[in-house]
Write a protein that holds these residues in place. Structure first.
Motif, PDB file in Angstrom:
ATOM      1  N   MET A 152       0.818  -1.208   0.000  1.00  0.00           N
ATOM      2  CA  MET A 152       0.000   0.000   0.000  1.00  0.00           C
ATOM      3  C   MET A 152       0.855   1.262   0.000  1.00  0.00           C
ATOM      4  O   MET A 152       0.494   2.261  -0.629  1.00  0.00           O
ATOM      5  N   ALA A 153       1.988   1.226   0.688  1.00  0.00           N
ATOM      6  CA  ALA A 153       2.883   2.382   0.670  1.00  0.00           C
ATOM      7  C   ALA A 153       3.390   2.642  -0.744  1.00  0.00           C
ATOM      8  O   ALA A 153       3.413   3.784  -1.217  1.00  0.00           O
ATOM      9  N   ALA A 154       3.793   1.583  -1.438  1.00  0.00           N
ATOM     10  CA  ALA A 154       4.285   1.726  -2.812  1.00  0.00           C
ATOM     11  C   ALA A 154       3.178   2.155  -3.767  1.00  0.00           C
ATOM     12  O   ALA A 154       3.445   2.789  -4.795  1.00  0.00           O
ATOM     13  N   ALA A 155       1.912   1.825  -3.416  1.00  0.00           N
ATOM     14  CA  ALA A 155       0.784   2.157  -4.287  1.00  0.00           C
ATOM     15  C   ALA A 155       0.254   3.564  -4.047  1.00  0.00           C
ATOM     16  O   ALA A 155      -0.665   3.998  -4.745  1.00  0.00           O
ATOM     17  N   GLY A 156       0.811   4.266  -3.043  1.00  0.00           N
ATOM     18  CA  GLY A 156       0.393   5.646  -2.821  1.00  0.00           C
ATOM     19  C   GLY A 156      -0.115   5.954  -1.444  1.00  0.00           C
ATOM     20  O   GLY A 156      -0.637   7.052  -1.209  1.00  0.00           O
ATOM     21  N   ALA A 157      -0.015   5.011  -0.505  1.00  0.00           N
ATOM     22  CA  ALA A 157      -0.510   5.230   0.852  1.00  0.00           C
ATOM     23  C   ALA A 157       0.614   5.329   1.864  1.00  0.00           C
ATOM     24  O   ALA A 157       0.446   5.002   3.033  1.00  0.00           O
ATOM     25  N   ALA A 158       1.792   5.784   1.419  1.00  0.00           N
ATOM     26  CA  ALA A 158       2.924   5.927   2.350  1.00  0.00           C
ATOM     27  C   ALA A 158       2.578   6.939   3.445  1.00  0.00           C
ATOM     28  O   ALA A 158       1.877   7.922   3.186  1.00  0.00           O
ATOM     29  N   PRO A 159       3.037   6.684   4.693  1.00  0.00           N
ATOM     30  CA  PRO A 159       3.947   5.603   5.104  1.00  0.00           C
ATOM     31  C   PRO A 159       3.238   4.345   5.582  1.00  0.00           C
ATOM     32  O   PRO A 159       3.897   3.455   6.104  1.00  0.00           O
ATOM     33  N   ALA A 160       1.906   4.272   5.447  1.00  0.00           N
ATOM     34  CA  ALA A 160       1.132   3.102   5.881  1.00  0.00           C
ATOM     35  C   ALA A 160       1.412   2.762   7.343  1.00  0.00           C
ATOM     36  O   ALA A 160       1.622   1.612   7.703  1.00  0.00           O
ATOM     37  N   ALA A 161       1.368   3.786   8.183  1.00  0.00           N
ATOM     38  CA  ALA A 161       1.751   3.613   9.584  1.00  0.00           C
ATOM     39  C   ALA A 161       0.809   2.690  10.334  1.00  0.00           C
ATOM     40  O   ALA A 161       1.244   1.888  11.176  1.00  0.00           O
ATOM     41  N   ALA A 162      -0.478   2.797  10.078  1.00  0.00           N
ATOM     42  CA  ALA A 162      -1.445   1.951  10.798  1.00  0.00           C
ATOM     43  C   ALA A 162      -1.238   0.487  10.460  1.00  0.00           C
ATOM     44  O   ALA A 162      -1.288  -0.382  11.338  1.00  0.00           O
ATOM     45  N   LEU A 163      -0.981   0.200   9.200  1.00  0.00           N
ATOM     46  CA  LEU A 163      -0.742  -1.187   8.812  1.00  0.00           C
ATOM     47  C   LEU A 163       0.568  -1.702   9.414  1.00  0.00           C
ATOM     48  O   LEU A 163       0.650  -2.851   9.852  1.00  0.00           O
ATOM     49  N   ARG A 164       1.582  -0.854   9.446  1.00  0.00           N
ATOM     50  CA  ARG A 164       2.867  -1.307  10.004  1.00  0.00           C
ATOM     51  C   ARG A 164       2.760  -1.573  11.500  1.00  0.00           C
ATOM     52  O   ARG A 164       3.508  -2.390  12.040  1.00  0.00           O
ATOM     53  N   GLY A 165       1.807  -0.955  12.158  1.00  0.00           N
ATOM     54  CA  GLY A 165       1.678  -1.159  13.584  1.00  0.00           C
ATOM     55  C   GLY A 165       0.641  -2.174  14.001  1.00  0.00           C
ATOM     56  O   GLY A 165       0.635  -2.612  15.160  1.00  0.00           O
ATOM     57  N   CYS A 166      -0.236  -2.593  13.076  1.00  0.00           N
ATOM     58  CA  CYS A 166      -1.353  -3.438  13.516  1.00  0.00           C
ATOM     59  C   CYS A 166      -0.962  -4.902  13.687  1.00  0.00           C
ATOM     60  O   CYS A 166      -1.684  -5.650  14.353  1.00  0.00           O
ATOM     61  N   GLY A 167       0.165  -5.325  13.134  1.00  0.00           N
ATOM     62  CA  GLY A 167       0.568  -6.717  13.306  1.00  0.00           C
ATOM     63  C   GLY A 167       0.732  -7.099  14.759  1.00  0.00           C
ATOM     64  O   GLY A 167       0.414  -8.223  15.165  1.00  0.00           O
ATOM     65  N   ALA A 168       1.187  -6.155  15.565  1.00  0.00           N
ATOM     66  CA  ALA A 168       1.391  -6.431  16.996  1.00  0.00           C
ATOM     67  C   ALA A 168       0.077  -6.571  17.741  1.00  0.00           C
ATOM     68  O   ALA A 168       0.064  -7.040  18.892  1.00  0.00           O
ATOM     69  N   LEU A 169      -1.036  -6.181  17.128  1.00  0.00           N
ATOM     70  CA  LEU A 169      -2.342  -6.244  17.786  1.00  0.00           C
ATOM     71  C   LEU A 169      -3.075  -7.550  17.522  1.00  0.00           C
ATOM     72  O   LEU A 169      -4.151  -7.777  18.085  1.00  0.00           O
ATOM     73  N   LEU A 170      -2.507  -8.416  16.677  1.00  0.00           N
ATOM     74  CA  LEU A 170      -3.240  -9.590  16.219  1.00  0.00           C
ATOM     75  C   LEU A 170      -3.117 -10.798  17.132  1.00  0.00           C
ATOM     76  O   LEU A 170      -3.920 -11.735  17.021  1.00  0.00           O
ATOM     77  N   ASP A 171      -2.148 -10.804  18.010  1.00  0.00           N
ATOM     78  CA  ASP A 171      -1.879 -11.986  18.828  1.00  0.00           C
ATOM     79  C   ASP A 171      -3.125 -12.421  19.589  1.00  0.00           C
ATOM     80  O   ASP A 171      -3.778 -11.619  20.259  1.00  0.00           O
ATOM     81  N   GLU A 172      -3.469 -13.711  19.450  1.00  0.00           N
ATOM     82  CA  GLU A 172      -4.580 -14.366  20.137  1.00  0.00           C
ATOM     83  C   GLU A 172      -5.953 -13.904  19.662  1.00  0.00           C
ATOM     84  O   GLU A 172      -6.965 -14.323  20.220  1.00  0.00           O
ATOM     85  N   LEU A 173      -6.026 -13.054  18.648  1.00  0.00           N
ATOM     86  CA  LEU A 173      -7.330 -12.665  18.110  1.00  0.00           C
ATOM     87  C   LEU A 173      -7.868 -13.773  17.206  1.00  0.00           C
ATOM     88  O   LEU A 173      -7.108 -14.392  16.455  1.00  0.00           O
ATOM     89  N   PRO A 174      -9.188 -14.044  17.232  1.00  0.00           N
ATOM     90  CA  PRO A 174      -9.767 -14.983  16.269  1.00  0.00           C
ATOM     91  C   PRO A 174      -9.758 -14.372  14.875  1.00  0.00           C
ATOM     92  O   PRO A 174      -9.511 -13.170  14.690  1.00  0.00           O
ATOM     93  N   PHE A 175     -10.063 -15.208  13.890  1.00  0.00           N
ATOM     94  CA  PHE A 175      -9.928 -14.789  12.500  1.00  0.00           C
ATOM     95  C   PHE A 175     -10.743 -13.534  12.195  1.00  0.00           C
ATOM     96  O   PHE A 175     -10.233 -12.590  11.583  1.00  0.00           O
ATOM     97  N   GLY A 176     -12.000 -13.504  12.597  1.00  0.00           N
ATOM     98  CA  GLY A 176     -12.845 -12.363  12.266  1.00  0.00           C
ATOM     99  C   GLY A 176     -12.314 -11.065  12.827  1.00  0.00           C
ATOM    100  O   GLY A 176     -12.343 -10.015  12.155  1.00  0.00           O
ATOM    101  N   ARG A 177     -11.802 -11.097  14.050  1.00  0.00           N
ATOM    102  CA  ARG A 177     -11.238  -9.895  14.659  1.00  0.00           C
ATOM    103  C   ARG A 177      -9.943  -9.484  13.962  1.00  0.00           C
ATOM    104  O   ARG A 177      -9.635  -8.296  13.864  1.00  0.00           O
ATOM    105  N   ARG A 178      -9.189 -10.454  13.482  1.00  0.00           N
ATOM    106  CA  ARG A 178      -7.974 -10.123  12.722  1.00  0.00           C
ATOM    107  C   ARG A 178      -8.333  -9.380  11.442  1.00  0.00           C
ATOM    108  O   ARG A 178      -7.692  -8.401  11.072  1.00  0.00           O
ATOM    109  N   VAL A 179      -9.371  -9.862  10.769  1.00  0.00           N
ATOM    110  CA  VAL A 179      -9.782  -9.211   9.525  1.00  0.00           C
ATOM    111  C   VAL A 179     -10.203  -7.771   9.795  1.00  0.00           C
ATOM    112  O   VAL A 179      -9.780  -6.841   9.089  1.00  0.00           O
ATOM    113  N   THR A 180     -11.040  -7.552  10.814  1.00  0.00           N
ATOM    114  CA  THR A 180     -11.518  -6.196  11.071  1.00  0.00           C
ATOM    115  C   THR A 180     -10.387  -5.284  11.555  1.00  0.00           C
ATOM    116  O   THR A 180     -10.370  -4.089  11.223  1.00  0.00           O
TER     117      THR A 180
END
Length: 385
Positions: free
Chosen positions: A20-48
């Motif tokens: 997304m950063a390369a496609a025009g959404a730099a620096p994509a800060a929210a995406l770069r930080g959301c990986g740390a929020l996924l631990d132990e979340l079920p699939f549906g919560r990961r998607v949202t």
């Protein structure tokens, strides 16, 4: 089946952030930080969670938002589960901005990367006639993934997705989509049509049988197989009109010996083994659909039947056929097994015959229940391309 963390995880979000950063959404800060929020979340919560990060990083205005997504589609690494939360973000942004048809068109562009079948459903709930006009156009699309999206996205009872209540109540508005696709050259598309027909059969068996009969009156070489799969629930339930349509006489004259249980005591992880013998006692050849029913012990001590496919077989008058079946009792995330006496019986052309008993032993804690940690993965020929 893969678990949620194997599908959408920090590696997924890191890749998506780079795309997304390369496609025009730099620096994509929210995406770069959301990986740390996924631990132990079920699939549906990961998607949202990832969807919300996409919405935060991409422009608020829909045209600019869509430009970024379409630019990302030029990258071959924007594929598979990386795209799944983006599908959800497209739906959220398009409906919020009252951009209906362009939102559906963007989902059609995304679906070859990984199915957008779940993402189209909010459009159908928002305005069913308007969405179906676009969906019907997809049935003539050159890409079989888009044609399949037309059938799969409109399924009333699509697994792992909210039901489309309007189509559960009345499936007729989506029937033109199925009529356009039941002779599709792609088996992938036809399989979806059959599953859609099976969904209809749960709530409107008369409509399902009538639709199948109409297709068989104008068949392609592939239509009988599609109809058999689409009416499978009605066949297992012994519905006479469905059986008759497929050439199975519910009143067929047969002698059934068995089931002869060879493993009277079964432990979880082992197999129930049983034999049986069937003889056509009638004066004409018989086309038999053979199933077996396991009556599982419930927590309250009662029994709950589940039908399993055995085979379809033609027997000449007086012909006898015998076989042995092995049924696995494996640990599953979708069923809890309870110890005690169970039953198995044969079903021939929808008619139940004698049962036999066996005992299942389930060590404490060995059986699992519910879809904990498993992927509510849409059915696709590939998870990623």
């Amino acid at each position: 089946m893969p678990t949620a963390d194997e599908l959408i995880n920090p590696r997924t979000t890191d890749l998506l952030a780079s795309v997304m950063a390369a496609a025009g959404a730099a620096p994509a800060a929210a995406l770069r930080g959301c990986g740390a929020l996924l631990d132990e979340l079920p699939f549906g919560r990961r998607v949202t969670t990832v969807r919300d990060a996409v919405l935060a990083d991409l422009p608020d205005a829909y045209p600019a938002f869509a430009d970024v997504v379409r630019t990302a589609l030029s990258r071959p690494d924007f594929t598979g589960w990386t795209t799944f939360p983006v599908n959800a973000a497209v739906t959220e942004r398009a409906l919020a901005c009252d951009v209906f048809e362009p939102g559906l068109e963007l989902l059609a562009a995304l679906t070859p990367r990984l199915t957008a079948e779940t993402a189209v459903r909010p459009f159908l709930r928002e305005d069913l006639p308007r969405a179906l006009r676009q969906v019907l156009e997809w049935t003539g699309h050159p890409d079989h993934h888009v044609r399949r999206l037309a059938s799969e996205g409109t399924r009333p009872r699509l697994p792992w997705a909210p039901r489309l209540t309007a189509l559960v109540t009345d499936p007729a508005p989506a029937l033109p989509v199925l009529d356009a696709l039941y002779q599709d050259p792609s088996e992938y598309v036809r399989r979806s049509v059959a599953n859609h027909l099976n969904d209809i059969s749960h709530d409107h068996p008369d409509t399902a049988v009538a639709t199948a009969a109409r297709w068989l009156a104008r068949p392609a070489p592939t239509t009988p197989a599609l109809v058999r799969h689409g009416l499978r629930t009605l066949v297992k339930a012994g519905r006479p009109d469905a059986l008759a349509l497929l050439g199975h006489d519910p009143a067929v004259r047969v002698r059934v010996v068995g089931p002869d249980v060879r493993t009277p005591e079964v432990r979880l992880g082992e197999h129930l083994v049983f034999g049986f013998e069937i003889t056509n006692t009638g004066s004409r050849g018989a086309r038999l659909v053979l199933d077996y029913v396991i009556h599982h012990r419930k927590a309250n001590g009662g029994l709950a039947p589940k039908v399993f496919k055995l085979t379809t077989r033609d027997l000449a008058p007086g012909e006898r056929w015998s076989a042995v079946r092995r049924h696995p009792f494996r640990e599953l995330t979708t069923r809890r097994y309870h110890p005690g006496v169970h039953r198995v019986r044969l079903q021939v052309n929808g008619q139940a015959h004698d049962f036999a008993e066996f005992t299942l032993d389930t060590p404490t804690g060995a059986a699992l229940t519910g879809p904990d940690g498993t992927s509510p993965a849409p059915h696709r020929e590939e998870a990623a391309r």
